[in-house]
Scaffold this motif. Structure first.
Motif, PDB file in Angstrom:
ATOM      1  N   GLU A 490       0.817  -1.205   0.000  1.00 48.73           N
ATOM      2  CA  GLU A 490       0.000   0.000   0.000  1.00 48.73           C
ATOM      3  C   GLU A 490       0.857   1.265   0.000  1.00 48.73           C
ATOM      4  O   GLU A 490       0.401   2.336   0.389  1.00 48.73           O
ATOM      5  N   GLY A 491       2.095   1.158  -0.419  1.00 48.64           N
ATOM      6  CA  GLY A 491       2.956   2.328  -0.468  1.00 48.64           C
ATOM      7  C   GLY A 491       2.734   3.105  -1.747  1.00 48.64           C
ATOM      8  O   GLY A 491       1.759   2.909  -2.475  1.00 48.64           O
ATOM      9  N   ASP A 492       3.654   4.028  -2.042  1.00 44.31           N
ATOM     10  CA  ASP A 492       3.516   4.858  -3.241  1.00 44.31           C
ATOM     11  C   ASP A 492       4.356   4.319  -4.391  1.00 44.31           C
ATOM     12  O   ASP A 492       4.748   5.057  -5.274  1.00 44.31           O
ATOM     13  N   GLY A 493       4.643   3.032  -4.354  1.00 45.71           N
ATOM     14  CA  GLY A 493       5.439   2.427  -5.413  1.00 45.71           C
ATOM     15  C   GLY A 493       6.882   2.236  -5.020  1.00 45.71           C
ATOM     16  O   GLY A 493       7.607   1.460  -5.643  1.00 45.71           O
ATOM     17  N   ARG A 494       7.340   2.931  -3.991  1.00 48.67           N
ATOM     18  CA  ARG A 494       8.713   2.767  -3.523  1.00 48.67           C
ATOM     19  C   ARG A 494       8.775   1.649  -2.489  1.00 48.67           C
ATOM     20  O   ARG A 494       7.814   1.402  -1.771  1.00 48.67           O
ATOM     21  N   SER A 495       9.890   0.994  -2.416  1.00 53.69           N
ATOM     22  CA  SER A 495      10.041  -0.105  -1.464  1.00 53.69           C
ATOM     23  C   SER A 495      11.419  -0.041  -0.831  1.00 53.69           C
ATOM     24  O   SER A 495      12.337   0.608  -1.338  1.00 53.69           O
ATOM     25  N   ILE A 496      11.539  -0.735   0.292  1.00 55.81           N
ATOM     26  CA  ILE A 496      12.799  -0.782   1.020  1.00 55.81           C
ATOM     27  C   ILE A 496      12.831  -2.083   1.801  1.00 55.81           C
ATOM     28  O   ILE A 496      11.793  -2.556   2.275  1.00 55.81           O
ATOM     29  N   TYR A 497      13.999  -2.683   1.881  1.00 54.55           N
ATOM     30  CA  TYR A 497      14.126  -3.880   2.700  1.00 54.55           C
ATOM     31  C   TYR A 497      14.129  -3.477   4.167  1.00 54.55           C
ATOM     32  O   TYR A 497      14.639  -2.418   4.555  1.00 54.55           O
ATOM     33  N   ALA A 498      13.549  -4.333   5.002  1.00 59.43           N
ATOM     34  CA  ALA A 498      13.425  -4.018   6.427  1.00 59.43           C
ATOM     35  C   ALA A 498      14.780  -3.739   7.072  1.00 59.43           C
ATOM     36  O   ALA A 498      14.907  -2.830   7.901  1.00 59.43           O
ATOM     37  N   SER A 499      15.794  -4.484   6.695  1.00 63.35           N
ATOM     38  CA  SER A 499      17.126  -4.276   7.270  1.00 63.35           C
ATOM     39  C   SER A 499      17.678  -2.899   6.896  1.00 63.35           C
ATOM     40  O   SER A 499      18.341  -2.242   7.704  1.00 63.35           O
ATOM     41  N   GLU A 500      17.397  -2.445   5.673  1.00 67.61           N
ATOM     42  CA  GLU A 500      17.830  -1.118   5.246  1.00 67.61           C
ATOM     43  C   GLU A 500      17.045  -0.037   5.984  1.00 67.61           C
ATOM     44  O   GLU A 500      17.588   1.020   6.337  1.00 67.61           O
ATOM     45  N   LEU A 501      15.763  -0.294   6.209  1.00 69.08           N
ATOM     46  CA  LEU A 501      14.931   0.634   6.958  1.00 69.08           C
ATOM     47  C   LEU A 501      15.512   0.853   8.350  1.00 69.08           C
ATOM     48  O   LEU A 501      15.621   1.995   8.821  1.00 69.08           O
ATOM     49  N   LYS A 502      15.881  -0.222   8.997  1.00 69.93           N
ATOM     50  CA  LYS A 502      16.453  -0.121  10.341  1.00 69.93           C
ATOM     51  C   LYS A 502      17.724   0.711  10.341  1.00 69.93           C
ATOM     52  O   LYS A 502      17.890   1.606  11.186  1.00 69.93           O
ATOM     53  N   ARG A 503      18.617   0.463   9.409  1.00 75.45           N
ATOM     54  CA  ARG A 503      19.877   1.206   9.353  1.00 75.45           C
ATOM     55  C   ARG A 503      19.632   2.695   9.127  1.00 75.45           C
ATOM     56  O   ARG A 503      20.286   3.543   9.745  1.00 75.45           O
ATOM     57  N   GLU A 504      18.690   3.018   8.257  1.00 75.40           N
ATOM     58  CA  GLU A 504      18.435   4.433   7.981  1.00 75.40           C
ATOM     59  C   GLU A 504      17.839   5.124   9.196  1.00 75.40           C
ATOM     60  O   GLU A 504      18.185   6.262   9.507  1.00 75.40           O
ATOM     61  N   ILE A 505      16.921   4.445   9.885  1.00 68.11           N
ATOM     62  CA  ILE A 505      16.338   5.018  11.104  1.00 68.11           C
ATOM     63  C   ILE A 505      17.436   5.283  12.131  1.00 68.11           C
ATOM     64  O   ILE A 505      17.493   6.356  12.753  1.00 68.11           O
ATOM     65  N   GLN A 506      18.322   4.329  12.325  1.00 71.78           N
ATOM     66  CA  GLN A 506      19.379   4.477  13.315  1.00 71.78           C
ATOM     67  C   GLN A 506      20.296   5.656  12.997  1.00 71.78           C
ATOM     68  O   GLN A 506      20.689   6.412  13.894  1.00 71.78           O
ATOM     69  N   LYS A 507      20.631   5.825  11.745  1.00 73.39           N
ATOM     70  CA  LYS A 507      21.504   6.939  11.360  1.00 73.39           C
ATOM     71  C   LYS A 507      20.791   8.277  11.526  1.00 73.39           C
ATOM     72  O   LYS A 507      21.390   9.267  11.973  1.00 73.39           O
ATOM     73  N   LEU A 508      19.503   8.328  11.187  1.00 73.94           N
ATOM     74  CA  LEU A 508      18.726   9.551  11.384  1.00 73.94           C
ATOM     75  C   LEU A 508      18.688   9.948  12.859  1.00 73.94           C
ATOM     76  O   LEU A 508      18.897  11.104  13.222  1.00 73.94           O
ATOM     77  N   MET A 509      18.426   8.966  13.714  1.00 69.50           N
ATOM     78  CA  MET A 509      18.298   9.246  15.144  1.00 69.50           C
ATOM     79  C   MET A 509      19.640   9.651  15.743  1.00 69.50           C
ATOM     80  O   MET A 509      19.708  10.558  16.591  1.00 69.50           O
TER      81      MET A 509
END
Length: 620
Positions: A490-509
């Motif tokens: 149900e996204g806008d066509g973009r996707s991301i692997y869960a492991s990549e999502l975690k890494r990006e969140i950690q770097k943002l925080m």
């Protein structure tokens, strides 16, 4: 789908969860209690893995200074006042009044607290005036976990290991059940009227943290999606810790006054202190950091955290060097009160001129055990090795908003320990976290039993409709109108692997929600998290448990950033700056003596300012 039926479901495997499950069984031996933990009981979670130079359990005992029947009032005042008056005072009273009972229970289970003349020995910890900290040594938390596990086995407590609760089933505002997954990717259905969340903090939302694997804030995410609220999520204790060992470098490690150097060999601290500051003034602040909060705007030692963060943001690595005295250091020029504090900690007395030699010599005098612990864990200070340090998440002050019974806005949903919020404010007396787990763990467990007994005769069975939305991936979308994890497909066509999502969140925080926070940086983090929430999140090669952890981190990060954006002042570990070029945080503002409650309103996460419960004129 594996099906379970119980009176009380406890989520977590640490001190709070175990105490809740034990209390429930002790109150009613006929009550069927199931504890679900993501690992093997006794080996996973924060309580089972925490270690520091001398870990504290904060308690007001009959012999605790200043003494007298009202000694608990000083404890309650510490919790509320040192917390910045942004917590519920009545919860602080409960913690203080019940601390003796909590200590005595653990003592009866065989926790080997250090005693002198038959009484628990106590010392002063972060922010407290009086000595209340009981301890067994570096492994106080581990000893508590071991004792609770023994008691749980004596009670033949039913435990579901290597499993994770991923959704709470709620109907008409009350708990109807829960859905989980196990390490084999099987779906678990729990038919229960009462759930206690004791799942700990969300340390893995940060790139650097002292938590064991799996600390992904699952309780926060579960509560939000079920319709409950979070509070004080901007307040996360972040302290300087060893990159290699995750040891919090406070206490005696700071009172030995090591050198702070970057990878260019430069002693950099003085650059970040006000102009005109002398090196000995800096050294006194380093010493005092051993008894201050991990980072707090109320203490000068926060300048050290800011300095380390700024150096790391410049791409440098930072170390504690115990081999050589810092520039301009002379022991006899430390403040009188600091030298007196040092003298109280001496274990191996040495001649005065010996302690002048190096930080290592001083550490040998006040805490030789820490040197051996570091050596056992790969850092040999006696061979000149340095400790690389980073600001690392250590404790969430906020969490699921609870009241006196550990209850939340959702009927049948309770929370305790680090998973819960409202009992602590911006700061927290050292040792109060272990205490909190035992006091509110017991309260939540007992109240869950009482609630379950009252509703079981009329409880509805779980229907297929309540479980609708169960996808092939095992993603549960039943959140009663509350937006949940990123919805597959149900996204806008973009996707991301869960492991990549975690890494990006950690770097943002780590970049925007760590030591230095600005509105501009927080806004950038929020915008990116909003974008990530629209992505289709792919499992890749992750098991369902790991997949859900990544989804939970996204929601936890959003709650933290949203809360932080509301507070345009500095309070406790929330250091707010006008810009990243500033070295001084924006001062605290009395107008912000309130807390921010995070909850879902429709599909949107919203923040609302509320006044905490205040002490009355009698201080009760």
């Amino acid at each position: 789908m594996k099906r379970f039926k119980c009176d009380v479901l406890v989520v977590g495997g640490g001190g709070a969860a175990l105490r809740a499950a034990i209390a429930a069984r002790e109150l009613d031996p006929e009550c069927r209690v199931i504890l679900v933990t993501k690992g093997k009981l006794g080996t996973t979670g924060t309580t089972a893995n925490s270690c520091s130079d001398r870990m504290a359990f904060h308690a007001t005992l009959p012999h605790t200074e200043p003494g007298g029947e009202d000694a608990w009032k000083y404890h309650a005042d510490d919790i509320y006042r040192l917390g910045g008056r942004v917590s519920d005072y009545d919860l602080a009273v409960i913690l203080a009044k019940k601390s003796c009972e909590a200590f005595e229970y653990l003592d009866s289970l065989g926790v080997p607290f250090v005693k002198k003349n038959g009484k628990a020995h106590q010392f002063v910890t972060d922010g407290s005036k009086y000595a209340r900290a009981c301890y067994t040594g570096p492994k106080t938390a581990i000893h508590i976990e071991e004792a609770l596990v023994r008691r749980a086995r004596e009670l033949d407590l039913e435990v579901v290991e290597n499993s994770m609760i991923v959704s709470l089933l709620v109907e008409d505002g009350e708990i109807a059940g829960a859905i989980g997954v196990d390490e084999a990717d099987e779906i678990l259905l729990f038919d229960t009227p009462a759930v206690v969340l004791g799942a700990g903090g969300g340390g893995e939302v940060f790139e650097h943290n002292v938590y064991p694997p799996g600390a992904t804030g699952d309780g926060y995410a579960l509560a939000l999606r079920a319709g409950a609220s979070l509070v004080n999520m901007e307040f996360v204790q972040i302290g300087l810790s060893s990159v290699k060992t995750k040891l919090a470098c406070s206490g005696s490690l700071m009172r030995a006054v090591p050198r702070f150097v970057n990878d260019h060999g430069e002693e950099f601290l003085i650059k970040y202190f006000p102009e005109g500051t002398t090196w000995m003034e800096v050294h006194n602040v380093v010493f005092e950091k051993g008894a201050s909060w991990p980072v707090s705007c109320e203490h000068a030692s926060s300048q050290i955290d800011i300095a380390v963060f700024k150096e790391i943001m410049k791409g440098r690595r930072v170390y504690l060097d115990f081999s050589t005295n810092p520039q301009g250091f002379q022991f006899d020029q430390l403040k009188t009160e600091n030298r007196q504090r040092y003298a109280q900690e001496i274990n191996n007395t040495m001649p005065d001129d010996q302690r002048e030699i190096s930080p290592l010599a001083r550490l040998k005098e006040i805490n030789p055990a820490s040197i051996q612990w570091l050596k056992d864990n790969g850092i040999d200070l006696e061979q000149g090795e340095m400790i690389e340090i980073v600001p690392a998440a250590q404790h969430f002050q906020g969490g699921v908003k609870i009241r006196e019974k550990g209850n939340t806005e959702v009927r049948g949903l309770f929370a305790a320990g680090e998973c819960a919020g409202g009992q602590h404010g911006a700061n927290r007396p050292g040792g109060n976290a272990l205490l909190d787990c035992q006091v509110f763990g017991k309260i939540a467990g007992e109240e869950a039993v009482r609630y379950a007994k009252s509703v079981l005769p009329k409880k509805k069975a779980i229907t297929d409709k309540m479980c609708e939305g169960l996808q092939k991936e095992g993603l549960i979308l039943v959140y009663n109108g509350a937006a949940g994890a990123a919805k597959a497909g149900e996204g806008d066509g973009r996707s991301i692997y869960a492991s990549e999502l975690k890494r990006e969140i950690q770097k943002l925080m780590a970049r925007y929600v760590s030591i230095v926070r600005t509105y501009e940086g927080l806004s950038r983090a929020w915008q990116r998290l909003e974008e990530l929430e629209q992505y289709e999140v792919k499992r890749g090669n992750l098991g369902l448990i790991e997949y859900y952890e990544c989804l939970n981190l996204l929601l936890v990060a959003k709650a933290m950033v949203l809360a932080s954006m509301q507070r345009h002042e500095s309070r406790g570990p929330h250091l707010f700056f006008e810009s990243e070029d500033d070295l001084r945080p924006v001062p605290g503002n009395p107008d912000y003596e309130k807390y921010f409650v995070i909850r879902y309103k429709g599909n949107e996460l919203v923040a609302e300012a509320q006044d905490p419960v205040r002490p009355d004129d009698n201080g009760r």
